[in-house]
Design a protein around this motif. Sequence first.
Motif, PDB file in Angstrom:
ATOM      1  N   ARG A 101       0.833  -1.205   0.000  1.00 54.21           N
ATOM      2  CA  ARG A 101       0.000   0.000   0.000  1.00 54.21           C
ATOM      3  C   ARG A 101       0.869   1.257   0.000  1.00 54.21           C
ATOM      4  N   VAL A 102       1.908   1.279   0.823  1.00 52.27           N
ATOM      5  CA  VAL A 102       2.801   2.437   0.898  1.00 52.27           C
ATOM      6  C   VAL A 102       3.505   2.662  -0.440  1.00 52.27           C
ATOM      7  N   LEU A 103       4.048   1.597  -1.010  1.00 54.66           N
ATOM      8  CA  LEU A 103       4.772   1.732  -2.263  1.00 54.66           C
ATOM      9  C   LEU A 103       3.864   2.158  -3.408  1.00 54.66           C
ATOM     10  N   TYR A 104       2.657   1.630  -3.420  1.00 57.91           N
ATOM     11  CA  TYR A 104       1.726   1.983  -4.490  1.00 57.91           C
ATOM     12  C   TYR A 104       1.484   3.499  -4.511  1.00 57.91           C
ATOM     13  N   HIS A 105       1.203   4.075  -3.349  1.00 55.03           N
ATOM     14  CA  HIS A 105       0.967   5.522  -3.307  1.00 55.03           C
ATOM     15  C   HIS A 105       2.238   6.299  -3.598  1.00 55.03           C
ATOM     16  N   GLN A 106       3.363   5.760  -3.164  1.00 53.87           N
ATOM     17  CA  GLN A 106       4.637   6.412  -3.478  1.00 53.87           C
ATOM     18  C   GLN A 106       4.859   6.463  -4.986  1.00 53.87           C
ATOM     19  N   LEU A 107       4.596   5.343  -5.686  1.00 53.39           N
ATOM     20  CA  LEU A 107       4.776   5.282  -7.138  1.00 53.39           C
ATOM     21  C   LEU A 107       3.797   6.201  -7.858  1.00 53.39           C
ATOM     22  N   ILE A 108       2.562   6.235  -7.400  1.00 49.48           N
ATOM     23  CA  ILE A 108       1.570   7.109  -8.032  1.00 49.48           C
ATOM     24  C   ILE A 108       1.971   8.576  -7.871  1.00 49.48           C
ATOM     25  N   ASP A 109       2.426   8.942  -6.665  1.00 51.31           N
ATOM     26  CA  ASP A 109       2.867  10.324  -6.422  1.00 51.31           C
ATOM     27  C   ASP A 109       4.077  10.673  -7.286  1.00 51.31           C
ATOM     28  N   GLU A 110       5.054   9.757  -7.360  1.00 49.92           N
ATOM     29  CA  GLU A 110       6.260  10.027  -8.135  1.00 49.92           C
ATOM     30  C   GLU A 110       5.949  10.144  -9.625  1.00 49.92           C
ATOM     31  N   SER A 111       5.030   9.308 -10.107  1.00 46.05           N
ATOM     32  CA  SER A 111       4.663   9.367 -11.521  1.00 46.05           C
ATOM     33  C   SER A 111       4.035  10.706 -11.875  1.00 46.05           C
ATOM     34  N   ALA A 112       3.293  11.269 -10.916  1.00 42.99           N
ATOM     35  CA  ALA A 112       2.626  12.547 -11.161  1.00 42.99           C
ATOM     36  C   ALA A 112       3.541  13.745 -10.914  1.00 42.99           C
ATOM     37  N   ASN A 113       4.717  13.508 -10.334  1.00 38.47           N
ATOM     38  CA  ASN A 113       5.601  14.623  -9.975  1.00 38.47           C
ATOM     39  C   ASN A 113       7.021  14.384 -10.491  1.00 38.47           C
ATOM     40  N   GLY A 114       7.147  14.232 -11.768  1.00 42.78           N
ATOM     41  CA  GLY A 114       8.481  14.139 -12.351  1.00 42.78           C
ATOM     42  C   GLY A 114       8.934  12.753 -12.712  1.00 42.78           C
ATOM     43  N   GLY A 115       8.227  11.716 -12.323  1.00 44.60           N
ATOM     44  CA  GLY A 115       8.589  10.363 -12.726  1.00 44.60           C
ATOM     45  C   GLY A 115       9.191   9.530 -11.613  1.00 44.60           C
ATOM     46  N   VAL A 116       9.091   8.216 -11.753  1.00 44.53           N
ATOM     47  CA  VAL A 116       9.611   7.268 -10.769  1.00 44.53           C
ATOM     48  C   VAL A 116      11.136   7.289 -10.820  1.00 44.53           C
ATOM     49  N   PRO A 117      11.807   7.495  -9.671  1.00 43.84           N
ATOM     50  CA  PRO A 117      13.280   7.478  -9.672  1.00 43.84           C
ATOM     51  C   PRO A 117      13.800   6.140 -10.180  1.00 43.84           C
ATOM     52  N   SER A 118      14.771   6.192 -11.074  1.00 43.52           N
ATOM     53  CA  SER A 118      15.327   4.969 -11.637  1.00 43.52           C
ATOM     54  C   SER A 118      16.840   5.085 -11.710  1.00 43.52           C
ATOM     55  N   GLN A 119      17.477   4.002 -12.061  1.00 44.25           N
ATOM     56  CA  GLN A 119      18.932   3.996 -12.168  1.00 44.25           C
ATOM     57  C   GLN A 119      19.360   3.043 -13.272  1.00 44.25           C
ATOM     58  N   ALA A 120      20.436   3.414 -13.965  1.00 48.99           N
ATOM     59  CA  ALA A 120      21.012   2.521 -14.963  1.00 48.99           C
ATOM     60  C   ALA A 120      21.630   1.324 -14.252  1.00 48.99           C
ATOM     61  N   LEU A 121      21.419   0.136 -14.783  1.00 50.18           N
ATOM     62  CA  LEU A 121      21.966  -1.067 -14.162  1.00 50.18           C
ATOM     63  C   LEU A 121      23.473  -1.131 -14.413  1.00 50.18           C
ATOM     64  N   PRO A 122      24.249  -1.554 -13.429  1.00 54.21           N
ATOM     65  CA  PRO A 122      25.701  -1.664 -13.631  1.00 54.21           C
ATOM     66  C   PRO A 122      26.053  -2.504 -14.847  1.00 54.21           C
ATOM     67  N   GLU A 123      25.292  -3.573 -15.048  1.00 55.00           N
ATOM     68  CA  GLU A 123      25.427  -4.412 -16.233  1.00 55.00           C
ATOM     69  C   GLU A 123      24.029  -4.725 -16.751  1.00 55.00           C
ATOM     70  N   SER A 124      23.844  -4.606 -18.049  1.00 58.59           N
ATOM     71  CA  SER A 124      22.539  -4.925 -18.629  1.00 58.59           C
ATOM     72  C   SER A 124      22.165  -6.367 -18.297  1.00 58.59           C
ATOM     73  N   GLN A 125      20.891  -6.573 -17.994  1.00 55.85           N
ATOM     74  CA  GLN A 125      20.401  -7.904 -17.651  1.00 55.85           C
ATOM     75  C   GLN A 125      19.524  -8.429 -18.779  1.00 55.85           C
ATOM     76  N   THR A 126      19.653  -9.713 -19.060  1.00 57.76           N
ATOM     77  CA  THR A 126      18.864 -10.343 -20.111  1.00 57.76           C
ATOM     78  C   THR A 126      17.758 -11.173 -19.485  1.00 57.76           C
ATOM     79  N   ALA A 127      16.533 -10.933 -19.928  1.00 61.77           N
ATOM     80  CA  ALA A 127      15.384 -11.701 -19.456  1.00 61.77           C
ATOM     81  C   ALA A 127      14.874 -12.570 -20.602  1.00 61.77           C
ATOM     82  N   LEU A 128      14.889 -13.880 -20.399  1.00 61.21           N
ATOM     83  CA  LEU A 128      14.333 -14.819 -21.380  1.00 61.21           C
ATOM     84  C   LEU A 128      12.956 -15.222 -20.886  1.00 61.21           C
ATOM     85  N   LEU A 129      11.919 -14.792 -21.588  1.00 66.06           N
ATOM     86  CA  LEU A 129      10.547 -14.964 -21.131  1.00 66.06           C
ATOM     87  C   LEU A 129       9.859 -16.111 -21.859  1.00 66.06           C
ATOM     88  N   ALA A 130       8.814 -16.629 -21.231  1.00 67.52           N
ATOM     89  CA  ALA A 130       7.940 -17.565 -21.931  1.00 67.52           C
ATOM     90  C   ALA A 130       7.296 -16.814 -23.095  1.00 67.52           C
TER      91      ALA A 130
END
Length: 578
Positions: free
Chosen positions: A426-455
């Motif tokens: 619940r806390v994170l959900y409201h935090q994400l909604i607030d951040e999205s409405a005020n400049g965007g969700v804080p993010s960071q470049a990954l030290p090394e790109s990660q590969t996801a192999l999906l179904a």
Amino acid sequence: MPIELLPEEVIGRIAAGEAIERPASAAKELIENAIDAGASSVHVEVEAGGRRTLRVTDDGTGIHVSEIELAFKRHATSKLTSADDLRDISTLGFRGEALASIAAVSRATVVTRHRDDEMGVSLNVRGGVVEQRRLVGAPAGTVVAIENLFFNTPARLAFLKSEATEKRHIQWVVMRYAMAYPNIAFALKQDGRERFRSSGGGVLADVLANAFGLKAFRCMMALDGIEERRPGRPAIGITGYVSQPTLSRASRDRIILFVNGRAIQDSTLSHAITQAYDGLLKTGAFPFAVLLISMPPDFVDVNVHPTKAEVRFRDSQLVFVAVQRAVRETLLKSSDAAPAVDLWTSTGFGEEYISYQHPQPPWRQRRAADLFDDEGMDHIPEAAEAPMRPRTLPVLRVVGQVGASYIIAEGPAGLYLIDQNAAHERVLYHQLIDESANGGVPSQALPESQTALLAPDDAQLLCEVSELFTQLNFEIEVFGPNSFLIRRAPRILSSMLASDVLPRMLASLRGSEKTAECAAEALAAVAAVRNGQMLQEEEMQSLIAQLERCPSPFASPSGRKTLIHLSREDLADEFKRL
């Protein structure tokens, strides 16, 4: 109105409506024809979810030039000659309705050459009427191309689901037959992009790894059982794979059954499988299972449903017991057959979640305090940094933690038991909604790109909802068939592998409305502190301080209860105090 015989055109459309419900039904019928023709490879190409184009190419026996028009007549088949043959059907098709039904509701073109013919033939059929027939040069085998499916039955066209949904139905038809016939090479291309491919090497494990994803397949066990033949009872063979109790799903859609190579739906046999897991899975969780059941053809009646998706056994109880015993014995042989403890997802993760439960992962072996420092998982900030929304709960004081899952807190109105996972969601959900409405969700470049192999179905869904991930400041790019490269991810995932996060978020989004709010809910569910994780007192107090100012503090975004309040009166009543 007098009683009259219906025109042949109307009869054809009615019959087509029974056998061809959607593009995936047409794909299924054509694939079955290819298998019956002895094909070693089957390629399926789809455009616009099968509404615009559906093309199935095989290298089977092919159709004789002299029989091509007859093949499109209703009840024309090479697989039956008398009613007695219905008792011993060894082919997938037998009614002689598939091509006629498909051609009645589409513009169909077939190019085929029988292995014994020097020339092939091309036939164009529109709404069941042959428009053109000519000799052509062609390799042995058959290509059936369907265009504008249901162009003359607008009522059926109106009931089709979204293009994405129809694509998924076709994809599962192809993958199921690849499982039943691992010796046949299957390939599926949708809108010009390959979605699935099997090698045809005859190894079921290879097909399952492609269909479910390698991570899920690693949690599955081979099954090989047999019920010996006894007087009055035939031998029943059961092979395939079932999941360890550490892998589950919140729906039965990964329980896949085949009888004599035919994909079937049977709620009784699905129940036999889930019963075998009794005591090993939590309520509402269902296993993965792919079972290939073989028995004498005369022991099973396949002529009970227009789409041949249901069968009737001469002794259904015998088959039920055989399946349940085979699955249970496989589970008991596994050292992992112990009650599951969910370390990765909760029951609130959505209707379609996949639960992966592993031994203690590296990040969980660290001290809880290390997960909340400036360089680690910092999504439970200090209470002083919490946004000052209006207070929705009284000031609460942490008393302790129970079972590494529940926080005990005291307030002026009594005692509070707080589910740390639901509260943090619940806390994170409201935090994400607030951040999205005020400049965007804080993010960071990954030290090394990660590969996801999906179904394959997850890969398709990711392409459909890629904009939602972009809004959360993920940076993801296509890297290959069902493979994606992750370069940037939200900061709240800093101590988690983004490649592990994607399948779990997609599982949650599959059953949602696919909005920005649903994406935020999925991310919050993944990033929230888990039940079973010890927290330091300052971490618990920080979490509660934020919950006290959440607009909706009493439930997680998915609707789970975050806290239980026991008033002083409740406590007094329980202890029988006056």
